[in-house]
Enzyme design. Structure first.
Site, PDB file in Angstrom:
ATOM      1  N   ASP A 154      -1.043  19.045 -11.716  1.00 34.09           N
ATOM      2  CA  ASP A 154      -0.403  18.923 -13.027  1.00 34.09           C
ATOM      3  C   ASP A 154       1.030  19.442 -12.979  1.00 34.09           C
ATOM      4  O   ASP A 154       1.275  20.631 -13.255  1.00 34.09           O
ATOM      5  CB  ASP A 154      -1.194  19.695 -14.085  1.00 34.09           C
TER       6      ASP A 154
ATOM      7  N   GLU B  91       7.586  19.094 -20.315  1.00 29.60           N
ATOM      8  CA  GLU B  91       6.425  18.454 -20.944  1.00 29.60           C
ATOM      9  C   GLU B  91       5.458  19.518 -21.424  1.00 29.60           C
ATOM     10  O   GLU B  91       4.842  19.394 -22.480  1.00 29.60           O
ATOM     11  CB  GLU B  91       5.734  17.523 -19.938  1.00 29.60           C
ATOM     12  N   GLU B  92       5.322  20.569 -20.640  1.00 31.16           N
ATOM     13  CA  GLU B  92       4.333  21.614 -20.972  1.00 31.16           C
ATOM     14  C   GLU B  92       4.698  22.391 -22.239  1.00 31.16           C
ATOM     15  O   GLU B  92       3.861  23.097 -22.790  1.00 31.16           O
ATOM     16  CB  GLU B  92       4.173  22.569 -19.792  1.00 31.16           C
TER      17      GLU B  92
ATOM     18  N   ASP C 206       0.166  11.424 -15.286  1.00 29.19           N
ATOM     19  CA  ASP C 206       0.090  12.869 -15.494  1.00 29.19           C
ATOM     20  C   ASP C 206      -1.321  13.322 -15.091  1.00 29.19           C
ATOM     21  O   ASP C 206      -2.295  13.004 -15.769  1.00 29.19           O
ATOM     22  CB  ASP C 206       0.359  13.200 -16.969  1.00 29.19           C
TER      23      ASP C 206
ATOM     24  N   ASP D  39       0.865  -1.175   0.000  1.00 23.43           N
ATOM     25  CA  ASP D  39       0.000   0.000   0.000  1.00 23.43           C
ATOM     26  C   ASP D  39       0.908   1.233   0.000  1.00 23.43           C
ATOM     27  O   ASP D  39       1.864   1.304   0.791  1.00 23.43           O
ATOM     28  CB  ASP D  39      -0.876   0.003   1.256  1.00 23.43           C
ATOM     29  N   ILE D  40       0.670   2.158  -0.910  1.00 19.14           N
ATOM     30  CA  ILE D  40       1.462   3.396  -0.931  1.00 19.14           C
ATOM     31  C   ILE D  40       0.816   4.373   0.044  1.00 19.14           C
ATOM     32  O   ILE D  40      -0.361   4.698  -0.102  1.00 19.14           O
ATOM     33  CB  ILE D  40       1.509   3.998  -2.354  1.00 19.14           C
TER      34      ILE D  40
ATOM     35  N   ASP E 207      -4.655   8.665  -3.617  1.00 16.66           N
ATOM     36  CA  ASP E 207      -4.323   7.411  -2.925  1.00 16.66           C
ATOM     37  C   ASP E 207      -4.552   6.209  -3.844  1.00 16.66           C
ATOM     38  O   ASP E 207      -3.679   5.364  -4.024  1.00 16.66           O
ATOM     39  CB  ASP E 207      -5.196   7.303  -1.669  1.00 16.66           C
TER      40      ASP E 207
ATOM     41  N   HIS F 181      -3.773  24.335 -15.262  1.00 15.89           N
ATOM     42  CA  HIS F 181      -2.877  25.366 -15.825  1.00 15.89           C
ATOM     43  C   HIS F 181      -3.138  26.750 -15.233  1.00 15.89           C
ATOM     44  O   HIS F 181      -2.918  27.774 -15.904  1.00 15.89           O
ATOM     45  CB  HIS F 181      -2.952  25.394 -17.358  1.00 15.89           C
TER      46      HIS F 181
ATOM     47  N   HIS G  30       5.844  13.874 -15.742  1.00 13.93           N
ATOM     48  CA  HIS G  30       6.566  15.130 -15.965  1.00 13.93           C
ATOM     49  C   HIS G  30       6.602  15.922 -14.669  1.00 13.93           C
ATOM     50  O   HIS G  30       5.617  15.955 -13.915  1.00 13.93           O
ATOM     51  CB  HIS G  30       5.988  15.933 -17.130  1.00 13.93           C
TER      52      HIS G  30
HETATM   53  N1  DTR Z   1      -1.084  17.223 -21.367  1.00 15.38           N
HETATM   54  C1  DTR Z   1      -1.314  17.265 -19.958  1.00 15.38           C
HETATM   55  C2  DTR Z   1      -2.757  17.297 -19.573  1.00 15.38           C
HETATM   56  C3  DTR Z   1      -3.580  16.282 -20.239  1.00 15.38           C
HETATM   57  C4  DTR Z   1      -4.641  16.568 -21.001  1.00 15.38           C
HETATM   58  N2  DTR Z   1      -5.196  15.385 -21.442  1.00 15.38           N
HETATM   59  C5  DTR Z   1      -4.473  14.357 -20.956  1.00 15.38           C
HETATM   60  C6  DTR Z   1      -4.630  12.995 -21.098  1.00 15.38           C
HETATM   61  C7  DTR Z   1      -3.718  12.163 -20.476  1.00 15.38           C
HETATM   62  C8  DTR Z   1      -2.672  12.698 -19.730  1.00 15.38           C
HETATM   63  C9  DTR Z   1      -2.517  14.082 -19.593  1.00 15.38           C
HETATM   64  C10 DTR Z   1      -3.432  14.898 -20.203  1.00 15.38           C
HETATM   65  C11 DTR Z   1      -0.649  18.469 -19.374  1.00 15.38           C
HETATM   66  O1  DTR Z   1      -1.193  19.572 -19.508  1.00 15.38           O
HETATM   67  O2  DTR Z   1       0.418  18.295 -18.763  1.00 15.38           O
HETATM   68 ZN    ZN Z   2      -0.201  20.702 -18.108  1.00 19.14          ZN
HETATM   69 ZN    ZN Z   3       0.600  17.310 -17.138  1.00 16.74          ZN
HETATM   70 CA    CA Z   4      -2.565   3.840  -0.408  1.00 12.28          CA
END
Ligand code: DTR
Ligand code: ZN
Ligand code: ZN
Ligand code: CA
Length: 315
Positions: free
Chosen positions: A135, A169-170, A198, A41-42, A300, A285, A123
């Site tokens: 995010d 990643e962004e 993500d 379990d984390i 969780d 965002h 990311h």
């Molecule tokens: N691209 C990601 C957010 C995101 C939007 N749709 C999905 C689907 C699966 C994973 C991530 C995402 C971001 O803004 O970092």
């Molecule tokens: Zn993002």
């Molecule tokens: Zn993201």
């Molecule tokens: Ca857990």
């Protein structure tokens, strides 16, 4: 939901009993007793402690953890220190994007067959408008805590385990694409699968499973079936996160997602709770993507699902 030890023991017993009763393959979804019994379990408190650190780092560095800004490198240094202390072999991969220096953090768990590498990643960068706790502090913290759980358990699976935290990643999956593009074809072929996390703690969460590789998809769906939580196929982001460069290179990929700017329907509320007509993450965002922008139950469950998949797919 906190998964108590008794829940796990009874789940293992149930799966074992089902195996005895059917004395054949169990039709439908049930976590494999071995993997369920083995995957720890984390502790969501541990995952949230990393989010608190990411929040503090952003607050101390202009309010963000974005590519090319001090908050990103400070986030990477935090994660690296935890992994170094836990016995990982870490490396920092440097690249340039939009005139600024970016970094990937790669952490290898010593041992296992290096011709069969299971990867899990997320990311680590935020957008420049906020601290990026959902995010993607959520994915980064869950992957970190899973890696630390491997160390705590002294887990040594058949496959070699590699964890990664991507930069930029962004800006367009820059760090993960740089990593994949700089792998030799031989090393690329050794990656048996890449698991991506993500946005896995959205405040109005959905439970979405990537439908790219069937075996990885089934692994996650089996876990959630064991919890009695319905899942849906992830459709909002095909190609919109760090699994995409791996998939383009032919690596089997999968992952979990709790939703971004799309709104939750009444039908989804009926199975998951939350608020219909509201985004899965209203702070996507935005500057309000702080530690208060997290649903602990979703964080969780997805952290536990990540650990289950790492154990299940690395045997
Ligand atoms: N691209 C990601 C957010 C995101 C939007 N749709 C999905 C689907 C699966 C994973 C991530 C995402 C971001 O803004 O970092
Ligand atoms: Zn993002
Ligand atoms: Zn993201
Ligand atoms: Ca857990």
């Amino acid at each position: 939901m906190k998964l108590s030890v008794s829940w796990r023991a009874s789940a293992v017993a149930a799966v074992a009993t089902a195996t005895l009763l059917t004395s054949g393959s169990i039709v439908g979804a049930a976590p494999r007793a071995e993997a369920l019994a083995a995957a720890p379990d984390i502790p969501v408190a541990g995952v949230k402690a990393h989010l608190t650190q990411f929040q503090s780092i952003a607050t101390a560095n202009g309010g963000n953890r974005a590519h090319g800004r001090p908050g990103y490198r400070a986030s990477l240094d935090y994660v690296k220190a935890k992994l170094d202390a836990a016995g990982y072999t870490t490396s920092i991969q440097q690249f340039t994007s939009s005139g600024r220096t970016g970094y990937n953090l790669i952490a290898d768990w010593p041992g296992g067959d290096t011709n069969q590498v299971l990867m899990a990643g997320s990311h680590l960068d935020s957008v420049s408008s906020g601290p990026g706790i959902n995010d993607n502090g959520s994915g980064s913290a869950a992957v970190l805590e899973t890696a630390l759980a491997v160390s705590r358990a002294g887990y040594h699976p058949t496959k070699h385990l590699r964890f990664a935290w991507w930069g930029a990643e962004e800006l367009g999956l820059v760090g993960s694409r740089y990593y994949v593009n700089n792998l030799s074809s031989a090393n690329r072929a050794k990656i048996s699968g890449y698991l991506n996390f993500d946005m896995i703690g959205s405040p109005n969460p959905g439970y979405f499973v990537y439908d790219d590789d069937p075996a990885i998809e089934k692994t996650f769906k089996d876990y959630y079936a064991g919890l009695g939580v319905a899942t849906e196929i992830e459709t909002e982001g095909d190609g919109r996160s760090d699994h995409a460069p791996f998939k383009s290179a032919g690596v089997p990929v999968g992952g979990l997602f709790t939703g971004a700017s799309r709104t939750k329907t009444a039908a989804q509320v009926a199975k998951w709770g939350g608020t219909a007509g509201q985004s899965f993450d209203r702070c996507y965002h935005s500057s309000c993507d702080t530690t208060s922008n997290i649903n602990d139950t979703a964080l969780d469950r997805n952290s536990d699902a990540a650990a289950y998949a790492v154990w299940e797919l690395s045997e």
